[in-house]
Design an enzyme around this catalytic site. Structure first.
Site, PDB file in Angstrom:
ATOM      1  CB  SER A  90      -0.847   0.002   1.161  1.00 47.85           C
ATOM      2  OG  SER A  90      -1.586   1.215   1.345  1.00 47.85           O
ATOM      3  CE1 TYR A 132      -3.327  -2.165   5.466  1.00 49.33           C
ATOM      4  CE2 TYR A 132      -2.957   0.243   4.676  1.00 49.33           C
ATOM      5  CZ  TYR A 132      -3.069  -1.081   4.358  1.00 49.33           C
ATOM      6  OH  TYR A 132      -3.373  -1.415   2.682  1.00 49.33           O
TER       7      TYR A 132
END
Length: 263
Positions: free
Chosen positions: A145, A156
């Site tokens: 990501s 994350y």
């Protein structure tokens, strides 16, 4: 003009294949001749496999908790039992569970985020590598990501930074085994509501504000000032998985409209 079948007779694992990008990748690979193992802990993965088979594709669903070593190993073993080889493995499990400033996360929430977005790729790579080394061939595509440079999702971001580091290091380690290992760093992506949400709890008014801040920052950081589509992510994943990318390894390809994220 007939579509080029880039995955003809290739055995391909796609994790997180029950919905979203994973479902799209598995469906597209099957349409291009691939024999697909769809791995997910969500029962919906069986419906995806059925749709592929009903459309003359070849797919098997494997239920597995990919946050565990046992789950990842079970997927690899099932693939070998069914098809006898593993040509390509695409690791798609992950995703932000909570969206808030780091100091608002509890220790348990931090662990849950890391278990969700780092360990599935760690375990899945470890599970398929012995077979690929034995074959002296293989392709791994990890889904990362651009959120390695973002706000309100630090656990994350750290997890996806780990995926990037693993990808680049494994590529160095196994180039001599004729194994290509790359990652796609997905940007903001428009998608229908998840049938099984990562966080089933309704957001508080404050949590809605924090989540909107992520959306605003993602659009602002993109040179194209928009979210991408699921198909735009699928296209990039299929390219790296295919022989068209035969001279690409150890690369993190950002697909974020010009937002490069961070390695």
């Amino acid at each position: 003009m007939k579509q080029k079948a880039r995955f003809e007779n290739k055995v391909v694992i796609v994790t997180g294949a029950a919905q979203g990008i994973g479902e799209g990748v598995a469906t597209a690979i099957a349409a291009e001749g691939g024999k697909v193992i769809l791995a997910d802990r969500n029962l919906l993965v069986r419906d995806v496999a059925k749709r592929i088979n009903d459309n003359n594709g070849q797919a098997h669903a494997v239920l597995a908790d990919l946050e565990t070593w046992e789950g990842a190993l079970g997927v690899a073993n099932s693939t070998l039992e069914i098809y006898g080889k593993i040509d390509i493995s695409i690791h798609n499990v992950g995703g932000t569970i909570w969206a808030k400033p780091y100091q608002e996360y509890t220790p348990d929430e931090i662990m849950a985020e890391v278990n969700r977005s780092l360990f599935p790729s760690l375990w899945s790579c470890r599970a398929v590598l012995p077979t690929m080394i034995s074959q002296q061939s293989g392709v791994i595509v990890n889904i990362s990501s651009i959120a390695t440079r973002s706000i309100h999702r630090i656990p994350y971001a750290a997890s996806k930074g780990g995926v990037n580091a693993m990808t680049m290091s494994l590529a160095m380690e196994h180039a001599d085994n004729n194994i290509r290992i790359n990652a796609i760093a997905t940007g903001g992506t428009e998608a229908p509501p998840r049938q099984i949400p990562r966080n089933p709890q309704p957001l508080s008014e404050q949590e809605k504000i924090w989540y909107q801040a992520i959306i605003d920052q993602t659009v602002s950081s993109s040179l194209m000032k928009r979210y991408g589509t699921i198909q735009e992510q699928i296209n990039a994943i299929l390219f790296l998985a295919s022989d068209e990318a035969s001279y690409i390894t150890g690369t993190i390809l950002p697909v974020g409209g010009g937002d490069m994220g961070m390695g």
